[in-house]
Design a protein around this motif. Structure first.
Motif, mmCIF file in Angstrom:
data_model
loop_
_atom_site.group_PDB
_atom_site.id
_atom_site.type_symbol
_atom_site.label_atom_id
_atom_site.label_comp_id
_atom_site.label_asym_id
_atom_site.label_seq_id
_atom_site.Cartn_x
_atom_site.Cartn_y
_atom_site.Cartn_z
ATOM 1 N N UNK A 112 -43.016 -8.945 -45.557
ATOM 2 C CA UNK A 112 -42.669 -8.187 -44.352
ATOM 3 C C UNK A 112 -42.347 -6.738 -44.716
ATOM 4 N N UNK A 113 -41.655 -6.546 -45.820
ATOM 5 C CA UNK A 113 -41.346 -5.205 -46.304
ATOM 6 C C UNK A 113 -42.626 -4.463 -46.701
ATOM 7 N N UNK A 114 -43.522 -5.157 -47.386
ATOM 8 C CA UNK A 114 -44.775 -4.535 -47.825
ATOM 9 C C UNK A 114 -45.596 -4.052 -46.633
ATOM 10 N N UNK A 115 -45.672 -4.875 -45.596
ATOM 11 C CA UNK A 115 -46.433 -4.523 -44.400
ATOM 12 C C UNK A 115 -45.774 -3.334 -43.699
ATOM 13 N N UNK A 116 -44.464 -3.340 -43.634
ATOM 14 C CA UNK A 116 -43.733 -2.244 -43.014
ATOM 15 C C UNK A 116 -43.998 -0.921 -43.740
ATOM 16 N N UNK A 117 -43.953 -0.950 -45.071
ATOM 17 C CA UNK A 117 -44.197 0.260 -45.868
ATOM 18 C C UNK A 117 -45.623 0.760 -45.649
ATOM 19 N N UNK A 118 -46.582 -0.150 -45.621
ATOM 20 C CA UNK A 118 -47.989 0.224 -45.451
ATOM 21 C C UNK A 118 -48.207 0.955 -44.123
ATOM 22 N N UNK A 119 -47.695 0.389 -43.034
ATOM 23 C CA UNK A 119 -47.875 1.027 -41.725
ATOM 24 C C UNK A 119 -47.103 2.336 -41.652
ATOM 25 N N UNK A 120 -45.937 2.396 -42.282
ATOM 26 C CA UNK A 120 -45.138 3.607 -42.244
ATOM 27 C C UNK A 120 -45.838 4.755 -42.960
ATOM 28 N N UNK A 121 -46.459 4.462 -44.085
ATOM 29 C CA UNK A 121 -47.107 5.505 -44.889
ATOM 30 C C UNK A 121 -48.435 5.965 -44.299
ATOM 31 N N UNK A 122 -49.168 5.060 -43.678
ATOM 32 C CA UNK A 122 -50.526 5.393 -43.274
ATOM 33 C C UNK A 122 -50.759 5.628 -41.793
ATOM 34 N N UNK A 123 -49.733 5.383 -40.954
ATOM 35 C CA UNK A 123 -49.921 5.543 -39.511
ATOM 36 C C UNK A 123 -48.660 6.149 -38.900
ATOM 37 N N UNK A 124 -48.763 6.458 -37.602
ATOM 38 C CA UNK A 124 -47.556 6.834 -36.857
ATOM 39 C C UNK A 124 -47.241 5.765 -35.810
ATOM 40 N N UNK A 125 -47.739 4.527 -36.042
ATOM 41 C CA UNK A 125 -47.475 3.426 -35.117
ATOM 42 C C UNK A 125 -45.981 3.089 -35.133
ATOM 43 N N UNK A 126 -45.427 2.675 -34.009
ATOM 44 C CA UNK A 126 -44.032 2.217 -34.001
ATOM 45 C C UNK A 126 -43.856 1.055 -34.982
ATOM 46 N N UNK A 127 -42.794 1.095 -35.771
ATOM 47 C CA UNK A 127 -42.581 0.068 -36.783
ATOM 48 C C UNK A 127 -42.370 -1.313 -36.174
ATOM 49 N N UNK A 128 -41.897 -1.342 -34.929
ATOM 50 C CA UNK A 128 -41.635 -2.636 -34.298
ATOM 51 C C UNK A 128 -42.911 -3.460 -34.136
ATOM 52 N N UNK A 129 -44.064 -2.789 -33.979
ATOM 53 C CA UNK A 129 -45.313 -3.532 -33.742
ATOM 54 C C UNK A 129 -45.729 -4.372 -34.950
#
Length: 496
Positions: A112-129
């Motif tokens: 879950x942490x890995x997925x969160x980091x990936x989206x945070x670094x590569x997108x501006x999508x809301x983290x909640x999604x």
């Protein structure tokens, strides 16, 4: 909040080595003290056993490996006592008027942490999604495994399924579909997806074929508006029965008999916040079905929009999950023992107390709190644990997520001003008690003039009528009807 501190990438080395030197120094200090002391040699084994107990008792995953015997009994008894303390510390922000952060809901080092980091670094999508999408994929994986969550007999609670029914409120362009597709790819497409039906009859037909699947539905507000009308005339009834895991049977001339045994789904809908109130009336929000849904706000992150969304480390995360899934031992039953139960009870009390202070109806919050068992089971799997008993730390993460759900529920109710009357009632009651101490009775005019938000005499009288049923207020009220309302509220003169 969608801000996020720098986090360690899955491809970067961890700092576990840094913990070794302090541990060695601590051990050397203990040994040195023992050597200098007058402790007899025969006491050394007892001291060592105590040292080992204190070290291992903090790691539930480790001490549970003993499974039985005197050592296990001592570990278990210690964990039962400390479970409530652990939860109180984890939810300490609630009595202070704050909420847990999303970071506090994400176990370090987890997929879950890995997925969160990936989206945070590569997108501006809301983290909640990505966070809640991942939870729903694991929920569906457990449903398709036939998993149940069972309680100790003394609790007299019925088994529950690990299904989730959530609506994410996110703006257009938030990456809802992209997020789902990326996480589905990481999960190896191991979850059976539910096709989108166009009518209640088609829903039932598909449910018979895809019972236990994951239904991801965009424009969920528009869908809710259709329930009970036209092709979806029976839709609300079918959804309620699915939520309650009932058997569903329907017979039509065209399709004959359709039967679904023990109906179940995991549902993740999404909709635009501004349009949600247009699609779902207040009456619909507070009816039996809408209260069963969990609402999650996924506001714009505030991060700079990249030229193209990217997903750094996706291949490594996919490989890591594949390896973890191969080692998973999904159980048909996950048990809530005394450790997890004590953790839940403490979380329940704290969350319900905060819910009351936020004037949230128990019909909403009571359902929310029981999600803790489902979230805990999902966390148990995401943390790679292989036993069939929920741990205290599973429940801690689950309780924090429930607290976030409660926060977002309050936001939703504020959109409908459901809690406004409750807030005004509290202020009015304070005014009555304040006057009572001065031996003054409170009338409608005093309420109108002394409580901001009550704007006219009609509202003031309605509030007085409401407070008249409160035994703390009733003796201190002047129920004389205002002159401008005489005749309109004659029925109330009996209370004067």
């Amino acid at each position: 909040m969608n801000t996020k501190p720098d986090k360690i990438s899955i491809n970067e080395p961890t700092n576990s080595q840094q913990t070794i030197e302090p541990l060695e120094k601590s051990t050397n200090a203990v040994v040195g003290n023992l050597q200098k002391s007058t402790v007899y040699d025969k006491e050394i084994p007892n001291l060592i056993n105590e040292f080992v107990f204190q070290a291992i008792s903090k790691n539930e995953k480790l001490w549970r490996l003993t499974k039985k015997g005197p050592s296990y009994d001592r570990f278990f008894a210690n964990a039962v006592v400390s479970a409530k303390d652990t939860v109180r510390a984890a939810l300490a922000v609630l009595p202070q008027g704050n909420w847990p952060t999303l970071d506090e809901c994400i176990p370090p080092g987890s997929i879950l942490n890995d997925i969160d980091v990936m989206f945070y670094k590569g997108t501006n999508f809301p983290r909640e999604l990505p966070f809640f999408n991942t939870l729903h994929f694991i929920s569906a994986l457990l449903l398709q495994n036939g998993t149940l969550i069972k309680f100790q007999e003394k609790t007299e609670a019925l088994p529950i399924y690990p299904d989730l029914w959530t609506v994410a409120l996110a703006e257009s362009g938030s990456g809802k579909t992209a997020t789902q597709n990326v996480i589905s790819g990481i999960m190896g497409n191991c979850v059976k997806m539910f096709p989108d039906p166009g009518s209640a009859a088609k829903f039932l037909e598909l449910l018979a074929e895809h019972n236990g699947a994951f239904w991801a539905r965009d424009e969920f507000g528009e869908f809710l508006k259709k329930l009970g009308h036209g092709p979806w005339e029976d839709g609300k009834d079918y959804l309620l029965r699915t939520y309650d895991h009932s058997n569903i049977e329907s017979t039509t001339k065209k399709d004959g008999k359709t039967f679904v045994n023990d109906a179940k789904l995991t549902v993740f809908g999404s909709t635009v916040p501004a349009k949600f109130r247009e699609k779902l009336s207040l009456d619909s929000l507070t009816d039996g079905f809408a209260q069963r849904l969990t609402y999650v706000f996924a506001p714009p992150s505030g991060r700079k929009r990249p030229p193209v969304p990217t997903f750094p480390g996706k291949a490594a995360i996919t490989e890591k999950w594949a390896d973890q899934r191969n080692k998973l031992q999904l159980h048909s039953v996950y048990r809530v023992d005394e450790v997890a139960w004590n953790a839940y009870v403490e979380a329940f009390d704290m969350i319900m107390e905060r819910s009351g202070s936020e004037s949230i109806p128990e019909s909403f919050s009571g359902r929310l709190v029981t999600l803790a068992f489902k979230y805990a089971t999902i966390m148990h799997v995401l943390l790679g644990k292989t036993d069939d008993v929920l741990h205290a730390d599973d429940m801690v993460y689950a309780a924090r997520i429930v607290a976030l759900n409660l926060r977002d529920l309050r936001k939703l109710l504020d959109m409908y001003e459901v809690t406004q009357f409750g807030d005004l009632a509290n202020k009015a009651k304070e005014k009555v008690i304040e006057n009572a101490k001065k031996k003054i009775k409170t009338d409608a005019r005093t309420i109108q003039q002394g409580v901001r938000g009550i704007d006219n005499v009609v509202q003031a009288w309605q509030m007085l009528e409401y407070l008249a049923d409160d035994p703390d207020c009733a003796p201190h009220l002047d129920m004389t009807i205002p002159r401008s309302l005489k005749g309109k509220y004659a029925f109330a003169e009996k209370k004067s």
